[in-house]
Write a protein that holds these residues in place. Structure first.
Motif, PDB file in Angstrom:
ATOM      1  N   GLU A  81       0.857  -1.174   0.000  1.00 20.55           N
ATOM      2  CA  GLU A  81       0.000   0.000   0.000  1.00 20.55           C
ATOM      3  C   GLU A  81       0.901   1.235   0.000  1.00 20.55           C
ATOM      4  OE1 GLU A  81      -3.194  -0.279  -0.387  1.00 20.55           O
ATOM      5  OE2 GLU A  81      -3.228  -2.449  -0.160  1.00 20.55           O
ATOM      6  N   THR A  82       0.367   2.381  -0.335  1.00 23.87           N
ATOM      7  CA  THR A  82       1.146   3.617  -0.383  1.00 23.87           C
ATOM      8  C   THR A  82       1.833   3.868   0.958  1.00 23.87           C
ATOM      9  OG1 THR A  82      -0.413   4.535  -1.974  1.00 23.87           O
ATOM     10  CG2 THR A  82       1.042   6.101  -0.859  1.00 23.87           C
ATOM     11  N   ASP A  83       3.139   4.058   0.944  1.00 27.04           N
ATOM     12  CA  ASP A  83       3.964   4.347   2.121  1.00 27.04           C
ATOM     13  C   ASP A  83       3.943   3.254   3.186  1.00 27.04           C
ATOM     14  OD1 ASP A  83       4.749   6.841   1.047  1.00 27.04           O
ATOM     15  OD2 ASP A  83       2.934   7.788   1.835  1.00 27.04           O
ATOM     16  N   GLU A  84       3.541   2.034   2.838  1.00 23.29           N
ATOM     17  CA  GLU A  84       3.487   0.941   3.813  1.00 23.29           C
ATOM     18  C   GLU A  84       4.881   0.376   4.048  1.00 23.29           C
ATOM     19  OE1 GLU A  84       0.761  -3.005   4.679  1.00 23.29           O
ATOM     20  OE2 GLU A  84       1.140  -2.459   2.595  1.00 23.29           O
ATOM     21  N   ASP A  85       5.209   0.118   5.298  1.00 23.41           N
ATOM     22  CA  ASP A  85       6.444  -0.552   5.656  1.00 23.41           C
ATOM     23  C   ASP A  85       6.424  -1.963   5.053  1.00 23.41           C
ATOM     24  OD1 ASP A  85       8.888  -0.770   7.604  1.00 23.41           O
ATOM     25  OD2 ASP A  85       7.685  -2.581   7.929  1.00 23.41           O
ATOM     26  N   HIS A  86       7.507  -2.377   4.446  1.00 23.81           N
ATOM     27  CA  HIS A  86       7.533  -3.637   3.714  1.00 23.81           C
ATOM     28  C   HIS A  86       7.326  -4.849   4.625  1.00 23.81           C
ATOM     29  CE1 HIS A  86       9.771  -1.715   0.062  1.00 23.81           C
ATOM     30  NE2 HIS A  86       8.911  -0.892   0.622  1.00 23.81           N
ATOM     31  N   LEU A  87       7.973  -4.854   5.795  1.00 21.98           N
ATOM     32  CA  LEU A  87       7.782  -5.963   6.733  1.00 21.98           C
ATOM     33  C   LEU A  87       6.348  -5.999   7.244  1.00 21.98           C
ATOM     34  CD1 LEU A  87       8.714  -8.349   8.406  1.00 21.98           C
ATOM     35  CD2 LEU A  87       9.636  -6.715  10.087  1.00 21.98           C
ATOM     36  N   GLU A  88       5.776  -4.847   7.518  1.00 20.36           N
ATOM     37  CA  GLU A  88       4.373  -4.808   7.980  1.00 20.36           C
ATOM     38  C   GLU A  88       3.440  -5.335   6.902  1.00 20.36           C
ATOM     39  OE1 GLU A  88       3.362  -4.333  11.117  1.00 20.36           O
ATOM     40  OE2 GLU A  88       5.526  -4.238  11.480  1.00 20.36           O
ATOM     41  N   CYS A  89       3.753  -5.059   5.647  1.00 22.91           N
ATOM     42  CA  CYS A  89       2.967  -5.593   4.539  1.00 22.91           C
ATOM     43  C   CYS A  89       3.061  -7.118   4.511  1.00 22.91           C
ATOM     44  CB  CYS A  89       3.443  -5.001   3.213  1.00 22.91           C
ATOM     45  SG  CYS A  89       2.551  -5.619   1.773  1.00 22.91           S
ATOM     46  N   ALA A  90       4.262  -7.653   4.715  1.00 24.17           N
ATOM     47  CA  ALA A  90       4.445  -9.106   4.724  1.00 24.17           C
ATOM     48  C   ALA A  90       3.625  -9.743   5.847  1.00 24.17           C
ATOM     49  CB  ALA A  90       5.923  -9.454   4.870  1.00 24.17           C
ATOM     50  N   LYS A  91       3.663  -9.132   7.019  1.00 19.09           N
ATOM     51  CA  LYS A  91       2.881  -9.654   8.149  1.00 19.09           C
ATOM     52  C   LYS A  91       1.384  -9.606   7.839  1.00 19.09           C
ATOM     53  CE  LYS A  91       6.255  -8.419  11.698  1.00 19.09           C
ATOM     54  NZ  LYS A  91       6.546  -7.591  12.884  1.00 19.09           N
ATOM     55  N   ARG A  92       0.936  -8.501   7.257  1.00 24.38           N
ATOM     56  CA  ARG A  92      -0.479  -8.337   6.910  1.00 24.38           C
ATOM     57  C   ARG A  92      -0.905  -9.367   5.872  1.00 24.38           C
ATOM     58  NH1 ARG A  92      -2.443  -5.990   2.653  1.00 24.38           N
ATOM     59  NH2 ARG A  92      -0.635  -4.682   2.183  1.00 24.38           N
ATOM     60  N   GLU A  93      -0.108  -9.534   4.833  1.00 21.87           N
ATOM     61  CA  GLU A  93      -0.465 -10.462   3.762  1.00 21.87           C
ATOM     62  C   GLU A  93      -0.484 -11.911   4.247  1.00 21.87           C
ATOM     63  OE1 GLU A  93      -1.716  -9.998   0.838  1.00 21.87           O
ATOM     64  OE2 GLU A  93      -1.442  -7.839   0.663  1.00 21.87           O
ATOM     65  N   LEU A  94       0.480 -12.297   5.084  1.00 21.28           N
ATOM     66  CA  LEU A  94       0.488 -13.659   5.611  1.00 21.28           C
ATOM     67  C   LEU A  94      -0.794 -13.933   6.403  1.00 21.28           C
ATOM     68  CD1 LEU A  94       2.003 -16.358   5.965  1.00 21.28           C
ATOM     69  CD2 LEU A  94       2.991 -15.387   8.065  1.00 21.28           C
ATOM     70  N   LEU A  95      -1.171 -12.998   7.255  1.00 19.86           N
ATOM     71  CA  LEU A  95      -2.391 -13.155   8.043  1.00 19.86           C
ATOM     72  C   LEU A  95      -3.627 -13.170   7.157  1.00 19.86           C
ATOM     73  CD1 LEU A  95      -3.911 -13.295  10.739  1.00 19.86           C
ATOM     74  CD2 LEU A  95      -3.817 -10.780  10.793  1.00 19.86           C
ATOM     75  N   GLU A  96      -3.734 -12.200   6.260  1.00 21.11           N
ATOM     76  CA  GLU A  96      -4.925 -12.107   5.414  1.00 21.11           C
ATOM     77  C   GLU A  96      -5.110 -13.352   4.557  1.00 21.11           C
ATOM     78  OE1 GLU A  96      -5.005  -7.239   4.771  1.00 21.11           O
ATOM     79  OE2 GLU A  96      -4.733  -8.543   3.039  1.00 21.11           O
ATOM     80  N   GLU A  97      -4.040 -13.809   3.921  1.00 22.78           N
ATOM     81  CA  GLU A  97      -4.170 -14.889   2.945  1.00 22.78           C
ATOM     82  C   GLU A  97      -4.177 -16.283   3.559  1.00 22.78           C
ATOM     83  OE1 GLU A  97      -1.340 -14.431  -0.229  1.00 22.78           O
ATOM     84  OE2 GLU A  97      -2.235 -12.531  -0.877  1.00 22.78           O
ATOM     85  N   THR A  98      -3.489 -16.467   4.693  1.00 27.81           N
ATOM     86  CA  THR A  98      -3.363 -17.815   5.256  1.00 27.81           C
ATOM     87  C   THR A  98      -3.933 -17.948   6.657  1.00 27.81           C
ATOM     88  OG1 THR A  98      -1.212 -17.482   6.327  1.00 27.81           O
ATOM     89  CG2 THR A  98      -1.194 -18.080   3.967  1.00 27.81           C
ATOM     90  N   GLY A  99      -4.085 -16.845   7.375  1.00 22.98           N
ATOM     91  CA  GLY A  99      -4.508 -16.897   8.771  1.00 22.98           C
ATOM     92  C   GLY A  99      -3.355 -17.059   9.741  1.00 22.98           C
ATOM     93  N   TYR A 100      -2.156 -17.247   9.222  1.00 21.58           N
ATOM     94  CA  TYR A 100      -0.997 -17.459  10.083  1.00 21.58           C
ATOM     95  C   TYR A 100      -0.332 -16.139  10.464  1.00 21.58           C
ATOM     96  CZ  TYR A 100      -0.853 -22.533   9.469  1.00 21.58           C
ATOM     97  OH  TYR A 100      -1.141 -23.870   9.502  1.00 21.58           O
ATOM     98  N   THR A 101       0.268 -16.141  11.642  1.00 18.44           N
ATOM     99  CA  THR A 101       1.192 -15.092  12.062  1.00 18.44           C
ATOM    100  C   THR A 101       2.532 -15.785  12.307  1.00 18.44           C
ATOM    101  OG1 THR A 101       0.531 -15.357  14.383  1.00 18.44           O
ATOM    102  CG2 THR A 101      -0.585 -13.628  13.107  1.00 18.44           C
ATOM    103  N   ALA A 102       3.584 -15.008  12.435  1.00 18.24           N
ATOM    104  CA  ALA A 102       4.917 -15.575  12.650  1.00 18.24           C
ATOM    105  C   ALA A 102       5.617 -14.816  13.771  1.00 18.24           C
ATOM    106  CB  ALA A 102       5.740 -15.499  11.369  1.00 18.24           C
ATOM    107  N   THR A 103       6.426 -15.538  14.539  1.00 18.59           N
ATOM    108  CA  THR A 103       7.175 -14.909  15.632  1.00 18.59           C
ATOM    109  C   THR A 103       8.576 -14.492  15.210  1.00 18.59           C
ATOM    110  OG1 THR A 103       7.937 -17.068  16.437  1.00 18.59           O
ATOM    111  CG2 THR A 103       5.886 -16.197  17.390  1.00 18.59           C
ATOM    112  N   GLN A 104       9.052 -15.013  14.072  1.00 21.07           N
ATOM    113  CA  GLN A 104      10.392 -14.657  13.598  1.00 21.07           C
ATOM    114  C   GLN A 104      10.330 -14.287  12.122  1.00 21.07           C
ATOM    115  OE1 GLN A 104      13.428 -17.631  14.213  1.00 21.07           O
ATOM    116  NE2 GLN A 104      14.932 -16.511  13.026  1.00 21.07           N
ATOM    117  N   TRP A 105      10.865 -13.104  11.809  1.00 19.82           N
ATOM    118  CA  TRP A 105      10.879 -12.604  10.432  1.00 19.82           C
ATOM    119  C   TRP A 105      12.303 -12.238  10.055  1.00 19.82           C
ATOM    120  CZ3 TRP A 105       6.734 -12.369   7.159  1.00 19.82           C
ATOM    121  CH2 TRP A 105       5.472 -12.585   7.739  1.00 19.82           C
TER     122      TRP A 105
END
Length: 185
Positions: A81-105
């Motif tokens: 998204e516009t001005d979105e932090d790349h890691l935050e985007c990865a966390k958002r997409e993982l949750l949205e698409e799979t339902g998973y979260t991760a403790t290590q990135w």
């Protein structure tokens, strides 16, 4: 240093302005002074996630891709998204698409998947310590999650069952990471 290869924009503009993509048509000057046209797609960039389950299997998706009229096996990914932090985007997409979260990135690398006609880039992140949850798919998004051992994923690449370039690159990176040959980021 690369002046003998550089192409310079002379004029041009947007040929198509869509919701997702913008197609530009420019006149450029080649290093030898000749002028030619270039058409290219402007893209906001995206992230790709290499989600590894505690048992070592890779979490993947099956999704229908309209331009190719078929279902593809691919890694979770999504547009910035516009001005979105790349890691935050990865966390958002993982949750949205799979339902998973991760403790290590871990950041793995940046790839440019279509350099001849687009400025699109993809930042790849390794996600471990996965915790299952409920997917939060976007409206109109239909995704099936699957998992497979990395060896099976690599075999699917070899046999052509996986042809998505971001997924192929992710599989090769993961193979090197798991072997201890390469380190993320």
């Amino acid at each position: 240093m690369d002046a003998h290869l550089k192409e310079t924009r002379v004029s041009g503009g947007i040929a198509y302005d869509g919701n997702f993509l913008k197609v530009h048509r420019d006149i450029i000057r080649l290093p030898d002074g000749k002028e030619v046209g270039r058409e290219y797609i402007k893209h906001p960039g995206a992230v790709v996630i290499l989600p590894v389950l505690d048992n070592g299997d890779v979490l993947l998706e099956r999704q229908f891709r309209y331009p190719n009229d078929r279902v593809f096996i691919e890694l979770p990914a999504g547009k910035l998204e516009t001005d979105e932090d790349h890691l935050e985007c990865a966390k958002r997409e993982l949750l949205e698409e799979t339902g998973y979260t991760a403790t290590q990135w871990d950041f793995v690398c940046t790839i440019h998947n279509a350099i001849a006609y687009s400025d699109e880039f993809l930042d790849i992140y390794l996600a471990r310590g996965l915790v299952a949850g409920k997917a939060q798919l976007d409206e109109g998004e239909f995704i099936e999650t699957i998992s497979m051992p990395l060896a099976d994923m690599l075999d699917a690449v070899r046999t052509g069952a996986i042809t998505d370039v971001k997924t192929i690159i992710g599989a090769f990176w993961l193979e090197k990471i798991q072997a201890g040959a390469w380190q993320p980021g």
